[in-house]
Enzyme design. Structure first.
Site, mmCIF file in Angstrom:
data_model
loop_
_atom_site.group_PDB
_atom_site.id
_atom_site.type_symbol
_atom_site.label_atom_id
_atom_site.label_comp_id
_atom_site.label_asym_id
_atom_site.label_seq_id
_atom_site.Cartn_x
_atom_site.Cartn_y
_atom_site.Cartn_z
ATOM 1 N N PHE A 153 29.319 38.891 35.809
ATOM 2 C CA PHE A 153 30.195 37.748 36.033
ATOM 3 C C PHE A 153 29.929 36.714 34.946
ATOM 4 O O PHE A 153 28.815 36.234 34.794
ATOM 5 C CB PHE A 153 29.974 37.138 37.417
ATOM 6 C CG PHE A 153 30.971 36.073 37.734
ATOM 7 C CD1 PHE A 153 32.250 36.398 38.146
ATOM 8 C CD2 PHE A 153 30.641 34.734 37.583
ATOM 9 C CE1 PHE A 153 33.186 35.414 38.412
ATOM 10 C CE2 PHE A 153 31.578 33.734 37.852
ATOM 11 C CZ PHE A 153 32.849 34.085 38.268
ATOM 12 N N GLU B 225 45.622 36.320 28.687
ATOM 13 C CA GLU B 225 44.712 36.318 29.844
ATOM 14 C C GLU B 225 43.291 36.008 29.373
ATOM 15 O O GLU B 225 42.952 36.242 28.209
ATOM 16 C CB GLU B 225 44.710 37.732 30.444
ATOM 17 C CG GLU B 225 45.131 37.918 31.846
ATOM 18 C CD GLU B 225 44.456 37.132 32.936
ATOM 19 O OE1 GLU B 225 44.002 35.998 32.714
ATOM 20 O OE2 GLU B 225 44.402 37.650 34.041
ATOM 21 N N ASP B 226 42.471 35.519 30.293
ATOM 22 C CA ASP B 226 41.056 35.314 29.946
ATOM 23 C C ASP B 226 40.280 36.624 30.013
ATOM 24 O O ASP B 226 39.488 36.943 29.137
ATOM 25 C CB ASP B 226 40.417 34.234 30.840
ATOM 26 C CG ASP B 226 40.655 34.446 32.334
ATOM 27 O OD1 ASP B 226 41.274 35.453 32.721
ATOM 28 O OD2 ASP B 226 40.206 33.594 33.117
ATOM 29 N N ARG C 272 34.577 25.932 32.678
ATOM 30 C CA ARG C 272 35.677 26.368 31.802
ATOM 31 C C ARG C 272 35.549 25.750 30.417
ATOM 32 O O ARG C 272 36.060 26.273 29.440
ATOM 33 C CB ARG C 272 37.037 25.943 32.387
ATOM 34 C CG ARG C 272 37.413 26.636 33.683
ATOM 35 C CD ARG C 272 38.878 26.355 33.982
ATOM 36 N NE ARG C 272 39.242 26.616 35.362
ATOM 37 C CZ ARG C 272 39.620 27.796 35.847
ATOM 38 N NH1 ARG C 272 39.655 28.845 35.061
ATOM 39 N NH2 ARG C 272 39.954 27.932 37.114
ATOM 40 N N ASP D 34 39.997 42.503 34.630
ATOM 41 C CA ASP D 34 38.911 42.969 35.487
ATOM 42 C C ASP D 34 39.424 44.180 36.276
ATOM 43 O O ASP D 34 39.437 45.291 35.742
ATOM 44 C CB ASP D 34 38.518 41.772 36.375
ATOM 45 C CG ASP D 34 37.288 41.994 37.204
ATOM 46 O OD1 ASP D 34 36.389 42.725 36.763
ATOM 47 O OD2 ASP D 34 37.195 41.430 38.308
HETATM 48 P P1 5GP Z 1 41.897 41.109 37.864
HETATM 49 O O1 5GP Z 1 43.177 40.863 38.567
HETATM 50 O O2 5GP Z 1 42.018 41.875 36.583
HETATM 51 O O3 5GP Z 1 40.863 41.708 38.802
HETATM 52 O O4 5GP Z 1 41.254 39.711 37.585
HETATM 53 C C1 5GP Z 1 41.661 38.876 36.628
HETATM 54 C C2 5GP Z 1 41.152 37.487 36.934
HETATM 55 O O5 5GP Z 1 39.914 37.492 37.642
HETATM 56 C C3 5GP Z 1 40.845 36.779 35.656
HETATM 57 O O6 5GP Z 1 41.983 36.122 35.161
HETATM 58 C C4 5GP Z 1 39.749 35.820 36.053
HETATM 59 O O7 5GP Z 1 40.302 34.618 36.523
HETATM 60 C C5 5GP Z 1 39.034 36.513 37.192
HETATM 61 N N1 5GP Z 1 37.766 37.143 36.727
HETATM 62 C C6 5GP Z 1 37.508 38.458 36.614
HETATM 63 N N2 5GP Z 1 36.253 38.693 36.156
HETATM 64 C C7 5GP Z 1 35.707 37.473 35.977
HETATM 65 C C8 5GP Z 1 34.427 37.023 35.486
HETATM 66 O O8 5GP Z 1 33.510 37.775 35.098
HETATM 67 N N3 5GP Z 1 34.243 35.676 35.433
HETATM 68 C C9 5GP Z 1 35.205 34.786 35.838
HETATM 69 N N4 5GP Z 1 34.892 33.496 35.738
HETATM 70 N N5 5GP Z 1 36.415 35.171 36.283
HETATM 71 C C10 5GP Z 1 36.663 36.498 36.348
#
Ligand code: 5GP
Length: 178
Positions: A151, A98-99, A164, A102
């Protein structure tokens, strides 16, 4: 130029390279004798996945899935599988790449899906971790960097599909997303 939209660099290319080597070595040790399926979540994991697998000294297979939940700088909380796996993972040891973790909703959904498809084990390698935003009690086993609640873009992470391709993780100038 898009690079002028960056207010500051949070994690440099050199730091990311070094950390990918360390995580690669750790995964190679933990999965010694196994052939894990390294599963990248499109699109954000691409640069991290490419860097990480270069440092795996074990056999592995790679696969991709696409999951969506974000629009702009806010998650809408509704995690959708946009591209599912097209092979069996029964009995496989899967490492999700995963990137960023969050809220944790994406990982919860994908982990659940992989176990329902018969995976033997599922772990997570995430370039970034934003623990302050967590809603679901879930942690990645391998984390590149823990970051504050900001963010970020770059090294796979986007804002409306841009940035990206930045080789580092950075914070955008406010006027670029407000
Ligand atoms: P989660 O499901 O854990 O809330 O979110 C995961 C996804 O949200 C990540 O794979 C990413 O695509 C997006 N995301 C969450 N925080 C950020 C951030 O600070 N920047 C960006 N560009 N994407 C985020």
């Amino acid at each position: 130029m898009f690079i002028d939209d960056v207010e500051r660099v949070l994690i440099s290319e050199e730091e990311i390279d070094k950390r990918c080597k360390e995580i690669g070595a750790q995964i190679s040790k933990d999965y010694s004798g196994k052939t894990p399926v390294v599963l990248g979540l499109l699109k954000g994991s691409i640069p991290f996945m490419a860097e990480l697998i270069k440092h795996l000294s074990i056999d592995c297979e790679i696969e991709f899935m696409a999951v969506s939940s974000y629009s702009g700088t806010e998650s809408n909380g509704d995690v959708k599988i946009v591209k599912d796996l097209d092979r069996s993972i029964i009995g496989e040891d899967v490492i999700i790449v995963e990137d960023i973790v969050d809220t944790g909703k994406t990982l919860e959904k994908v982990k659940e899906l992989l176990y329902s498809k018969g995976a033997n084990s599922v772990t997570v390698a995430s370039l970034l971790d934003k623990p302050d935003r967590r809603i679901i009690d879930i942690e990645a086993e391998y984390v590149g960097f823990v970051i504050p609640n900001e963010f970020v873009v770059g090294f796979g992470l986007d804002f409306n599909q841009k940035y990206r391709n930045l080789p580092f993780v950075g914070v955008l100038k406010e006027e670029c997303y407000k």
